[in-house]
Design a protein around this motif. Structure first.
Motif, PDB file in Angstrom:
ATOM      1  N   UNK B 222     -12.389 -30.656 -56.965  1.00 55.17           N
ATOM      2  CA  UNK B 222     -11.635 -29.553 -56.324  1.00 55.17           C
ATOM      3  C   UNK B 222     -10.146 -29.908 -56.407  1.00 55.17           C
ATOM      4  N   UNK B 223      -9.262 -29.135 -57.203  1.00 55.38           N
ATOM      5  CA  UNK B 223      -7.819 -29.427 -57.355  1.00 55.38           C
ATOM      6  C   UNK B 223      -7.062 -28.958 -56.131  1.00 55.38           C
ATOM      7  N   UNK B 224      -5.849 -29.530 -55.896  1.00 58.57           N
ATOM      8  CA  UNK B 224      -5.084 -29.119 -54.698  1.00 58.57           C
ATOM      9  C   UNK B 224      -4.760 -27.627 -54.707  1.00 58.57           C
ATOM     10  N   UNK B 225      -4.549 -27.085 -55.900  1.00 62.33           N
ATOM     11  CA  UNK B 225      -4.205 -25.669 -55.962  1.00 62.33           C
ATOM     12  C   UNK B 225      -5.353 -24.815 -55.495  1.00 62.33           C
ATOM     13  N   UNK B 226      -6.505 -25.154 -55.931  1.00 70.26           N
ATOM     14  CA  UNK B 226      -7.694 -24.414 -55.489  1.00 70.26           C
ATOM     15  C   UNK B 226      -7.829 -24.498 -53.995  1.00 70.26           C
ATOM     16  N   UNK B 227      -7.468 -25.655 -53.463  1.00 66.50           N
ATOM     17  CA  UNK B 227      -7.620 -25.850 -52.016  1.00 66.50           C
ATOM     18  C   UNK B 227      -6.683 -24.917 -51.267  1.00 66.50           C
ATOM     19  N   UNK B 228      -5.377 -24.826 -51.752  1.00 73.08           N
ATOM     20  CA  UNK B 228      -4.429 -23.947 -51.073  1.00 73.08           C
ATOM     21  C   UNK B 228      -4.917 -22.531 -51.119  1.00 73.08           C
ATOM     22  N   UNK B 229      -5.419 -22.131 -52.291  1.00 74.31           N
ATOM     23  CA  UNK B 229      -5.892 -20.744 -52.433  1.00 74.31           C
ATOM     24  C   UNK B 229      -7.025 -20.474 -51.457  1.00 74.31           C
ATOM     25  N   UNK B 230      -7.926 -21.395 -51.380  1.00 76.73           N
ATOM     26  CA  UNK B 230      -9.080 -21.167 -50.491  1.00 76.73           C
ATOM     27  C   UNK B 230      -8.643 -21.116 -49.040  1.00 76.73           C
ATOM     28  N   UNK B 231      -7.677 -21.978 -48.638  1.00 74.38           N
ATOM     29  CA  UNK B 231      -7.195 -21.956 -47.248  1.00 74.38           C
ATOM     30  C   UNK B 231      -6.552 -20.618 -46.941  1.00 74.38           C
ATOM     31  N   UNK B 232      -5.700 -20.069 -47.907  1.00 72.02           N
ATOM     32  CA  UNK B 232      -5.045 -18.765 -47.682  1.00 72.02           C
ATOM     33  C   UNK B 232      -6.082 -17.693 -47.466  1.00 72.02           C
ATOM     34  N   UNK B 233      -7.118 -17.742 -48.358  1.00 72.77           N
ATOM     35  CA  UNK B 233      -8.183 -16.741 -48.233  1.00 72.77           C
ATOM     36  C   UNK B 233      -8.821 -16.815 -46.869  1.00 72.77           C
ATOM     37  N   UNK B 234      -9.089 -18.077 -46.415  1.00 73.28           N
ATOM     38  CA  UNK B 234      -9.721 -18.254 -45.095  1.00 73.28           C
ATOM     39  C   UNK B 234      -8.876 -17.618 -44.024  1.00 73.28           C
ATOM     40  N   UNK B 235      -7.519 -17.822 -44.076  1.00 67.86           N
ATOM     41  CA  UNK B 235      -6.655 -17.297 -43.018  1.00 67.86           C
ATOM     42  C   UNK B 235      -6.716 -15.781 -43.005  1.00 67.86           C
ATOM     43  N   UNK B 236      -6.629 -15.123 -44.224  1.00 66.90           N
ATOM     44  CA  UNK B 236      -6.679 -13.660 -44.238  1.00 66.90           C
ATOM     45  C   UNK B 236      -7.995 -13.165 -43.681  1.00 66.90           C
ATOM     46  N   UNK B 237      -9.094 -13.873 -44.064  1.00 64.16           N
ATOM     47  CA  UNK B 237     -10.407 -13.485 -43.530  1.00 64.16           C
ATOM     48  C   UNK B 237     -10.406 -13.531 -42.016  1.00 64.16           C
ATOM     49  N   UNK B 238      -9.820 -14.611 -41.474  1.00 59.47           N
ATOM     50  CA  UNK B 238      -9.808 -14.788 -40.023  1.00 59.47           C
ATOM     51  C   UNK B 238      -9.013 -13.654 -39.378  1.00 59.47           C
ATOM     52  N   UNK B 239      -7.850 -13.271 -39.999  1.00 62.98           N
ATOM     53  CA  UNK B 239      -7.039 -12.198 -39.423  1.00 62.98           C
ATOM     54  C   UNK B 239      -7.836 -10.920 -39.368  1.00 62.98           C
ATOM     55  N   UNK B 240      -8.554 -10.631 -40.451  1.00 59.00           N
ATOM     56  CA  UNK B 240      -9.381  -9.402 -40.473  1.00 59.00           C
ATOM     57  C   UNK B 240     -10.405  -9.433 -39.367  1.00 59.00           C
ATOM     58  N   UNK B 241     -11.027 -10.548 -39.250  1.00 57.99           N
ATOM     59  CA  UNK B 241     -12.070 -10.685 -38.211  1.00 57.99           C
ATOM     60  C   UNK B 241     -11.485 -10.472 -36.832  1.00 57.99           C
ATOM     61  N   UNK B 242     -10.279 -11.053 -36.632  1.00 55.42           N
ATOM     62  CA  UNK B 242      -9.643 -10.924 -35.312  1.00 55.42           C
ATOM     63  C   UNK B 242      -9.343  -9.463 -35.007  1.00 55.42           C
TER      64      UNK B 242
END
Lengths: 173, 251
Positions: B222-242
């Motif tokens: 898992x490259x660092x770039x992929x990690x940043x992308x996945x974290x961003x996605x997680x945050x947007x998902x969380x905002x939607x859920x909220x």
């Protein structure tokens, strides 16, 4: 899978092994004299314990499923080797060292018992004689002093030792 | 016969057994134990007398010849003879004798039966005691015979003891044998089971090792770039859920 010769050996030897005699503990208990009751109780508890131990062990041991092991054990030849050695194995029967001693004990006890019975019979004869003497006695109100002295020699007055009346020490009057 | 004169109170005292030892006894002629003839019974009462001293036998003796008055005539004649011939002289002693005789006879007549009863009672007690002793002896002898018989019966049962002992020995041997057989089979089985368990362990360890290795490789890939992308996605998902949750809460 043939039956293990181990078990066959048992069956062959079964005739040599002494069959257990059924013991009637009630009748046995009746014959025990009261002063040997503790010994009898000990014997009974011991016998019961031994019997319980015996019945707790199954007669036939666990059968080993050789085919399962043959298919599953990876080591080649191990199961076959075990199986052949196991079949060839005969377990020696435990040696019986005590029965001879018991038999000699029994012989001695028989001798002692015969002697005791003889002595007992002699005692019975003696008691019987005395009983007969009492039964054949004339009744007391038909007796004279001479008759009394004949029947019970201890009542005879010793006229040599005490020549004067009352022919016995005053304390015994 | 005249010895009965000695026992003046013979007619008042019932002489039974030991008290009458001095009297002439016609019984017990056979004292040896070998003779089998039955012993005649002891007399219950003393000899019969008339007027206290003169035995009845005299009257019976003289009855055939002289009838009923014979002995009395004999007595009277004898008395007359000794008085007239002065074989017995009446003096003052005679009166003393007469008085004493009266008193004695009166005493015996009055107290005789009581004394007799008392003496009899003493005798009865003696006999009773002896009887008790005899009964006790007989019963204890009978009991002793019973006990001896019982002991003999007990001794007969000695067989059972040795049977029990031999049984115990046999049971112990059998137990031992079974234990041995069981031990052998259990040991063999244990070894085979150990092999199987060993094999299973190997496989499990290989499996786990492989899984770990795969995981490790995946994680490192898992490259660092992929990690940043996945974290961003997680945050947007969380905002939607909220947002959805807020909407639900206010609705």
């Amino acid at each position: 899978m043939g039956t293990c010769p181990l078990y066959d050996a048992d069956r062959k030897m079964a005739g040599k092994r002494a069959a257990l005699k059924a013991i009637d503990w009630l009748a046995f208990a009746e014959r025990v004299p009261p002063n040997q009751r503790a010994m009898f109780n000990n014997l009974k508890t011991r016998s019961d314990a031994i019997g319980a131990k015996l019945s707790s062990l199954p007669e036939k041991p666990v059968t080993i499923d050789w085919s399962f092991y043959k298919t599953n054990v990876a080591r080649a030849g191990m199961v076959a080797e075990f199986e052949s050695k196991f079949s060839a194995l005969t377990i020696p029967e435990p040696k019986d060292t005590a029965t001879a001693a018991i038999n000699t004990q029994e012989a001695e006890a028989n001798k002692a018992a015969v002697a005791y019975v003889e002595a007992s019979k002699a005692r019975i004869a003696q008691y019987g004689k005395e009983l007969e003497k009492f039964q054949n006695m004339i009744p007391f109100d038909q007796m004279t002093i001479d008759d009394l002295n004949d029947t019970f020699p201890e009542t005879k007055l010793d006229k040599e030792k005490h020549p004067y009346w009352p022919h016995k020490p005053i304390a015994e009057l | 016969m005249l010895s009965r004169v000695v026992f003046v109170s013979a007619n008042a005292v019932k002489s039974s057994g030991p008290l009458g030892a001095g009297l002439v006894q016609l019984s017990h002629l056979h004292t040896s134990p070998s003779s089998q003839a039955p012993v005649p019974a002891l007399p219950d009462k003393g000899g019969k007398t008339r007027h206290g001293i003169i035995p009845e036998e005299l009257f019976q003796l003289l009855y055939p010849k002289t009838g009923v008055t014979g002995p009395y005539m004999l007595g009277a004649g004898l008395l007359t003879y000794i008085l007239s011939k002065e074989i017995y002289i009446i003096n003052h002693e005679t009166f003393a004798a007469a008085c004493m005789g009266t008193v004695i006879i009166y005493g015996v007549k009055k107290f005789g039966p009581d004394v007799a009863a008392f003496a009899d009672k003493l005798n009865e007690e003696k006999v009773q005691k002896a009887q008790e002793v005899k009964d006790l002896a007989m019963s204890s002898l009978a009991q002793a015979i019973q006990d001896e018989k019982k002991e003999q019966w007990r001794a007969e049962g000695r067989q059972m003891l040795f049977d029990a002992k031999r049984n115990n020995v046999a049971m112990l041997l059998e137990t031992n044998r079974r234990e041995r057989v069981h031990m052998v089979t259990n040991e063999v089985k244990k070894r085979l089971d150990y092999q199987i368990a060993l094999q299973n362990l190997h496989r499990r360890m290989e499996q786990e090792h492989m899984v770990n290795w795969v995981e490790k490789n995946v994680v490192t890939s898992i490259t660092p770039q992929q990690e940043k992308a996945s974290i961003a996605k997680c945050i947007t998902d969380l905002k939607v859920l909220a947002k959805i949750q807020q909407a639900k809460a206010t609705a």
